[in-house]
Design a protein around this motif. Sequence first.
Motif, PDB file in Angstrom:
ATOM      1  N   TYR A  13     -11.941  14.002  11.188  1.00  0.00           N
ATOM      2  CA  TYR A  13     -11.259  14.391  12.415  1.00  0.00           C
ATOM      3  C   TYR A  13     -10.195  15.436  12.055  1.00  0.00           C
ATOM      4  O   TYR A  13      -9.487  15.281  11.058  1.00  0.00           O
ATOM      5  CB  TYR A  13     -10.549  13.200  13.063  1.00  0.00           C
ATOM      6  CG  TYR A  13     -11.458  12.062  13.466  1.00  0.00           C
ATOM      7  CD1 TYR A  13     -11.941  11.959  14.766  1.00  0.00           C
ATOM      8  CD2 TYR A  13     -11.813  11.075  12.552  1.00  0.00           C
ATOM      9  CE1 TYR A  13     -12.758  10.904  15.146  1.00  0.00           C
ATOM     10  CE2 TYR A  13     -12.640  10.020  12.919  1.00  0.00           C
ATOM     11  CZ  TYR A  13     -13.104   9.935  14.215  1.00  0.00           C
ATOM     12  OH  TYR A  13     -13.915   8.890  14.584  1.00  0.00           O
ATOM     13  N   ILE A  14     -10.081  16.476  12.856  1.00  0.00           N
ATOM     14  CA  ILE A  14      -9.041  17.483  12.667  1.00  0.00           C
ATOM     15  C   ILE A  14      -8.280  17.638  13.970  1.00  0.00           C
ATOM     16  O   ILE A  14      -8.885  17.791  15.036  1.00  0.00           O
ATOM     17  CB  ILE A  14      -9.634  18.853  12.264  1.00  0.00           C
ATOM     18  CG1 ILE A  14     -10.466  18.732  10.993  1.00  0.00           C
ATOM     19  CG2 ILE A  14      -8.521  19.883  12.067  1.00  0.00           C
ATOM     20  CD1 ILE A  14     -11.184  20.012  10.615  1.00  0.00           C
ATOM     21  N   CYS A  28      -7.502  14.968   9.402  1.00  0.00           N
ATOM     22  CA  CYS A  28      -6.791  16.080   8.775  1.00  0.00           C
ATOM     23  C   CYS A  28      -5.784  16.623   9.776  1.00  0.00           C
ATOM     24  O   CYS A  28      -6.153  17.075  10.866  1.00  0.00           O
ATOM     25  CB  CYS A  28      -7.777  17.163   8.355  1.00  0.00           C
ATOM     26  SG  CYS A  28      -6.970  18.667   7.756  1.00  0.00           S
ATOM     27  N   PHE A  30      -3.412  19.181  11.461  1.00  0.00           N
ATOM     28  CA  PHE A  30      -3.371  20.638  11.585  1.00  0.00           C
ATOM     29  C   PHE A  30      -2.045  21.046  12.219  1.00  0.00           C
ATOM     30  O   PHE A  30      -1.703  20.592  13.305  1.00  0.00           O
ATOM     31  CB  PHE A  30      -4.542  21.124  12.443  1.00  0.00           C
ATOM     32  CG  PHE A  30      -4.624  22.624  12.564  1.00  0.00           C
ATOM     33  CD1 PHE A  30      -5.388  23.361  11.670  1.00  0.00           C
ATOM     34  CD2 PHE A  30      -3.944  23.306  13.558  1.00  0.00           C
ATOM     35  CE1 PHE A  30      -5.476  24.746  11.775  1.00  0.00           C
ATOM     36  CE2 PHE A  30      -4.021  24.679  13.673  1.00  0.00           C
ATOM     37  CZ  PHE A  30      -4.788  25.406  12.778  1.00  0.00           C
ATOM     38  N   ASN A  47      -1.468  10.631   6.751  1.00  0.00           N
ATOM     39  CA  ASN A  47      -2.676  11.430   6.608  1.00  0.00           C
ATOM     40  C   ASN A  47      -2.866  11.921   5.180  1.00  0.00           C
ATOM     41  O   ASN A  47      -1.912  12.279   4.505  1.00  0.00           O
ATOM     42  CB  ASN A  47      -2.635  12.616   7.564  1.00  0.00           C
ATOM     43  CG  ASN A  47      -2.499  12.183   9.017  1.00  0.00           C
ATOM     44  OD1 ASN A  47      -1.525  12.496   9.675  1.00  0.00           O
ATOM     45  ND2 ASN A  47      -3.463  11.430   9.503  1.00  0.00           N
ATOM     46  N   LEU A 270     -10.062  25.657   4.544  1.00  0.00           N
ATOM     47  CA  LEU A 270     -10.350  24.633   5.551  1.00  0.00           C
ATOM     48  C   LEU A 270     -11.535  23.772   5.121  1.00  0.00           C
ATOM     49  O   LEU A 270     -11.511  22.546   5.273  1.00  0.00           O
ATOM     50  CB  LEU A 270     -10.624  25.285   6.903  1.00  0.00           C
ATOM     51  CG  LEU A 270     -10.909  24.320   8.066  1.00  0.00           C
ATOM     52  CD1 LEU A 270      -9.750  23.348   8.267  1.00  0.00           C
ATOM     53  CD2 LEU A 270     -11.191  25.100   9.346  1.00  0.00           C
ATOM     54  N   CYS A 273     -10.302  21.477   2.556  1.00  0.00           N
ATOM     55  CA  CYS A 273      -9.480  20.441   3.187  1.00  0.00           C
ATOM     56  C   CYS A 273     -10.354  19.357   3.820  1.00  0.00           C
ATOM     57  O   CYS A 273     -10.076  18.159   3.682  1.00  0.00           O
ATOM     58  CB  CYS A 273      -8.584  21.090   4.248  1.00  0.00           C
ATOM     59  SG  CYS A 273      -7.546  19.942   5.159  1.00  0.00           S
ATOM     60  N   ILE A 274     -11.410  19.779   4.498  1.00  0.00           N
ATOM     61  CA  ILE A 274     -12.320  18.826   5.144  1.00  0.00           C
ATOM     62  C   ILE A 274     -13.013  17.957   4.099  1.00  0.00           C
ATOM     63  O   ILE A 274     -13.096  16.732   4.243  1.00  0.00           O
ATOM     64  CB  ILE A 274     -13.353  19.584   5.999  1.00  0.00           C
ATOM     65  CG1 ILE A 274     -12.657  20.219   7.214  1.00  0.00           C
ATOM     66  CG2 ILE A 274     -14.468  18.654   6.458  1.00  0.00           C
ATOM     67  CD1 ILE A 274     -13.531  21.171   7.994  1.00  0.00           C
ATOM     68  N   THR A 277     -10.502  15.509   2.692  1.00  0.00           N
ATOM     69  CA  THR A 277     -10.201  14.432   3.637  1.00  0.00           C
ATOM     70  C   THR A 277     -11.325  13.420   3.674  1.00  0.00           C
ATOM     71  O   THR A 277     -11.093  12.196   3.648  1.00  0.00           O
ATOM     72  CB  THR A 277      -9.984  15.011   5.045  1.00  0.00           C
ATOM     73  OG1 THR A 277      -8.949  16.003   5.002  1.00  0.00           O
ATOM     74  CG2 THR A 277      -9.574  13.909   6.027  1.00  0.00           C
TER      75      THR A 277
END
Length: 285
Positions: A13-14, A28, A30, A47, A270, A273-274, A277
Amino acid sequence: ASDVYKRQRPDVYIGTPGSIFSAQKKFCLFISGADELKTALKKSRKNKAVFCTDAFCFDQLQAQSLMNNSRLFYAPPPPLPFYKKIEWQEREQIKSELSGGSEYFLLLNPVLQETELVKLLKAFSFFKKRLQTSIKLVIAARQEEFAASLLQLLATYKYNADVVFAGDLTNNNKRASLAAACYAALQIASPYKTYILPQDALAAAVPVVLCGHPLHSSYENMFIQAGTTPEDIARIMMLLYKDEQYRKQVIENGQQGLHNFSHRVNAALLAECIEYTAGEASSFS
């Protein structure tokens, strides 16, 4: 919308700090602006990853020491395409219209706290007294954007005649020309948005001095990092003005590092990061 997400069971989830999914293990965080910072500082304890596109927020997240359990990804936006180096004749024309033909330092902050303005004016005073030059200080803002108390402070400032407001900057080309014609750009660490980002000024081929910014390691050689005292800021201003070779080297460093600011780099961050996570969340499942 939440029912759809539950049925699809996303890997990650972002969202922003106010997201309804922020309690998820695979979330994540933002962050794109200082208005989200207060909530973000609380959420970042929970987080596993924080993706940040704002320099001030990045600084604060690091300084607050709340990232022990999170990994912070910093992805500043790339310069806008109309920021570029200009020819000598155009630069002289802009200086003639704005600063009476004098060189000028450009303050990128359109809004300042009183303590920040006092610090900057003291630095400019040290600079003017030491070098006895006609150089100006141009503020990238309309005069109306300054609080009445700050305008009163400016009215009594010894070098008031050498402080100029750039005026309306809603036009992209005007902002780009203003940056490209300056001798150097200055930015004080502040939560307020600016019309011109430091990387925009870099793309315009001018030195950029960051005052009070703890720099991300990827950008250390591209900017000049000044301290937070008036003496620190004045020292850098004097060095730039007295040593043209140093100024040229700073500009060259900035130009060589511009590739670090790109949508391609940010997209890769990104993705990292994903992946991070998702991996961290699964290890705690």
